[in-house]
Design a protein around this motif. Sequence first.
Motif, PDB file in Angstrom:
ATOM      1  N   VAL A 191       1.029  -1.172   0.022  1.00 32.55           N
ATOM      2  CA  VAL A 191      -0.245   0.161  -0.045  1.00 32.55           C
ATOM      3  C   VAL A 191       0.920   1.089  -0.076  1.00 32.55           C
ATOM      4  CG1 VAL A 191      -1.693   1.256   1.426  1.00 32.55           C
ATOM      5  CG2 VAL A 191      -2.074  -0.957   1.086  1.00 32.55           C
ATOM      6  N   VAL A 192       0.458   2.164  -1.006  1.00 36.55           N
ATOM      7  CA  VAL A 192       1.314   3.485  -0.766  1.00 36.55           C
ATOM      8  C   VAL A 192       0.288   4.676  -0.422  1.00 36.55           C
ATOM      9  CG1 VAL A 192       2.844   4.889  -2.397  1.00 36.55           C
ATOM     10  CG2 VAL A 192       2.700   2.302  -2.746  1.00 36.55           C
ATOM     11  N   LEU A 193       1.083   5.257   0.359  1.00 35.57           N
ATOM     12  CA  LEU A 193       0.251   6.290   1.104  1.00 35.57           C
ATOM     13  C   LEU A 193       0.842   7.528   0.726  1.00 35.57           C
ATOM     14  CD1 LEU A 193       0.331   3.925   3.493  1.00 35.57           C
ATOM     15  CD2 LEU A 193      -1.509   5.464   4.519  1.00 35.57           C
ATOM     16  N   GLU A 194       0.165   8.820   0.482  1.00 34.90           N
ATOM     17  CA  GLU A 194       0.879  10.175   0.695  1.00 34.90           C
ATOM     18  C   GLU A 194       1.216  10.477   2.037  1.00 34.90           C
ATOM     19  OE1 GLU A 194      -0.100  13.201  -2.353  1.00 34.90           O
ATOM     20  OE2 GLU A 194      -0.501  14.412  -0.560  1.00 34.90           O
ATOM     21  N   ASP A 195       2.524  10.744   2.230  1.00 31.09           N
ATOM     22  CA  ASP A 195       3.075  11.129   3.604  1.00 31.09           C
ATOM     23  C   ASP A 195       2.139  12.506   4.407  1.00 31.09           C
ATOM     24  OD1 ASP A 195       4.460  11.004   5.931  1.00 31.09           O
ATOM     25  OD2 ASP A 195       6.409  11.258   5.024  1.00 31.09           O
ATOM     26  N   ILE A 196       2.177  12.426   5.587  1.00 30.42           N
ATOM     27  CA  ILE A 196       1.772  13.773   6.319  1.00 30.42           C
ATOM     28  C   ILE A 196       2.521  15.070   5.892  1.00 30.42           C
ATOM     29  CG2 ILE A 196       1.376  14.791   8.617  1.00 30.42           C
ATOM     30  CD1 ILE A 196       1.289  11.792   9.596  1.00 30.42           C
ATOM     31  N   PRO A 197       1.671  15.941   5.504  1.00 29.95           N
ATOM     32  CA  PRO A 197       2.392  17.068   5.226  1.00 29.95           C
ATOM     33  C   PRO A 197       3.240  17.928   6.422  1.00 29.95           C
ATOM     34  CG  PRO A 197       0.050  17.440   5.067  1.00 29.95           C
ATOM     35  CD  PRO A 197       0.157  16.148   5.499  1.00 29.95           C
TER      36      PRO A 197
ATOM     37  N   VAL B 149      -0.079  -5.695   6.120  1.00 33.51           N
ATOM     38  CA  VAL B 149       0.014  -5.193   4.703  1.00 33.51           C
ATOM     39  C   VAL B 149       1.396  -4.031   4.861  1.00 33.51           C
ATOM     40  CG1 VAL B 149      -0.809  -3.868   2.711  1.00 33.51           C
ATOM     41  CG2 VAL B 149      -2.188  -5.174   4.120  1.00 33.51           C
ATOM     42  N   PRO B 150       2.239  -4.467   4.026  1.00 28.28           N
ATOM     43  CA  PRO B 150       3.500  -3.508   4.215  1.00 28.28           C
ATOM     44  C   PRO B 150       3.023  -2.028   3.353  1.00 28.28           C
ATOM     45  CG  PRO B 150       3.952  -5.257   2.462  1.00 28.28           C
ATOM     46  CD  PRO B 150       2.561  -5.494   3.132  1.00 28.28           C
ATOM     47  N   TYR B 151       3.584  -0.993   3.991  1.00 32.23           N
ATOM     48  CA  TYR B 151       3.166   0.137   3.397  1.00 32.23           C
ATOM     49  C   TYR B 151       4.499   1.419   3.150  1.00 32.23           C
ATOM     50  CZ  TYR B 151       2.883   1.896   8.215  1.00 32.23           C
ATOM     51  OH  TYR B 151       3.087   2.018   9.388  1.00 32.23           O
ATOM     52  N   ALA B 152       4.305   2.074   2.035  1.00 26.46           N
ATOM     53  CA  ALA B 152       5.275   3.051   1.847  1.00 26.46           C
ATOM     54  C   ALA B 152       4.631   4.568   2.040  1.00 26.46           C
ATOM     55  CB  ALA B 152       6.084   2.789   0.718  1.00 26.46           C
ATOM     56  N   LEU B 153       5.594   5.654   2.424  1.00 29.00           N
ATOM     57  CA  LEU B 153       4.881   6.862   2.438  1.00 29.00           C
ATOM     58  C   LEU B 153       5.622   7.644   1.492  1.00 29.00           C
ATOM     59  CD1 LEU B 153       5.070   7.125   6.333  1.00 29.00           C
ATOM     60  CD2 LEU B 153       3.230   6.603   4.946  1.00 29.00           C
ATOM     61  N   VAL B 154       5.148   8.378   0.717  1.00 28.54           N
ATOM     62  CA  VAL B 154       5.463   9.100  -0.429  1.00 28.54           C
ATOM     63  C   VAL B 154       5.199  10.771  -0.131  1.00 28.54           C
ATOM     64  CG1 VAL B 154       5.757   9.555  -2.951  1.00 28.54           C
ATOM     65  CG2 VAL B 154       5.459   7.220  -2.052  1.00 28.54           C
TER      66      VAL B 154
ATOM     67  N   TRP C 242      -1.758   8.036  -8.859  1.00 29.09           N
ATOM     68  CA  TRP C 242      -0.417   8.070  -8.916  1.00 29.09           C
ATOM     69  C   TRP C 242       0.351   7.355  -7.749  1.00 29.09           C
ATOM     70  CZ3 TRP C 242       1.997   8.788 -13.017  1.00 29.09           C
ATOM     71  CH2 TRP C 242       1.352   9.642 -14.085  1.00 29.09           C
ATOM     72  N   LEU C 243      -0.308   7.216  -6.608  1.00 28.90           N
ATOM     73  CA  LEU C 243       0.564   6.534  -5.811  1.00 28.90           C
ATOM     74  C   LEU C 243       0.672   5.085  -6.020  1.00 28.90           C
ATOM     75  CD1 LEU C 243      -1.082   8.384  -2.611  1.00 28.90           C
ATOM     76  CD2 LEU C 243       1.424   8.104  -3.071  1.00 28.90           C
ATOM     77  N   TRP C 244      -0.956   4.426  -6.537  1.00 31.58           N
ATOM     78  CA  TRP C 244      -0.730   3.061  -7.066  1.00 31.58           C
ATOM     79  C   TRP C 244       0.271   2.942  -8.110  1.00 31.58           C
ATOM     80  CZ3 TRP C 244      -2.876   1.595 -12.135  1.00 31.58           C
ATOM     81  CH2 TRP C 244      -3.309   0.530 -12.147  1.00 31.58           C
ATOM     82  N   VAL C 245       0.177   4.042  -9.044  1.00 33.39           N
ATOM     83  CA  VAL C 245       1.175   3.681 -10.232  1.00 33.39           C
ATOM     84  C   VAL C 245       2.618   3.620  -9.569  1.00 33.39           C
ATOM     85  CG1 VAL C 245       2.367   4.913 -12.253  1.00 33.39           C
ATOM     86  CG2 VAL C 245      -0.234   4.905 -12.060  1.00 33.39           C
ATOM     87  N   ALA C 246       3.062   4.448  -8.760  1.00 34.37           N
ATOM     88  CA  ALA C 246       4.403   4.601  -8.065  1.00 34.37           C
ATOM     89  C   ALA C 246       4.741   3.108  -7.428  1.00 34.37           C
ATOM     90  CB  ALA C 246       4.320   5.629  -7.004  1.00 34.37           C
ATOM     91  N   GLY C 247       3.512   2.564  -6.628  1.00 35.67           N
ATOM     92  CA  GLY C 247       3.936   1.236  -5.944  1.00 35.67           C
ATOM     93  C   GLY C 247       4.098   0.301  -7.255  1.00 35.67           C
TER      94      GLY C 247
END
Length: 179
Positions: A64-70, A95-100, A142-147
């Motif tokens: 799962v790719v999440l937009e990071d906290i601003p 579920v592993p996740y990444a912050l972008v 776009w987060l889905w695409v990046a993942g």
Amino acid sequence: MTAPQVVGLDLSLTASGIAYRDGSTTTVKTRQKDGDRRLLHIAEAVRVAVGGPHVGLGPVPDLVVLEDIPQNSFAAKPISMVHGVVRAVLIEAGVPYALVTAATLKAYATGKGSGDKVPMAMAAYKRAGREFADDNQCDAWWLWVAGLDRLGAPPVDLPAAQRARLDKVKWPDLRGGAW
């Protein structure tokens, strides 16, 4: 070998964008009058999006790719609450996740790390013929695409310089399910 399964999440207390494993998108809208119960609504939508045996919906996605906290933003406090709830859901589901960061995502999608939401939508249309109901869905897509790109299955072609922007992200170690 099966294609990697990725979910993208653009989290917000009022309107969270979700990109599902198949690239379809939705926006989870909440009402201010519901107060903190909005967090439960968002958590349930994420549970459905990631599925898994714990909710009777098959295997969980690979990432799962999440937009990071601003940082330094008025919105950081409410988004932090949403992130806490959603990350708990992801951890419980295994579920592993990444912050972008927003700047990294914009640079990945458009070649520039700043600007408004219009270039993101234009890039999605140019690269994939995609249009979205709102910018939350666009960012989630776009987060889905990046993942998928990170997992070696990019659904769109991007210049190498834009793809290299993903090197800034701290990705989970997916070997053997460790993260």
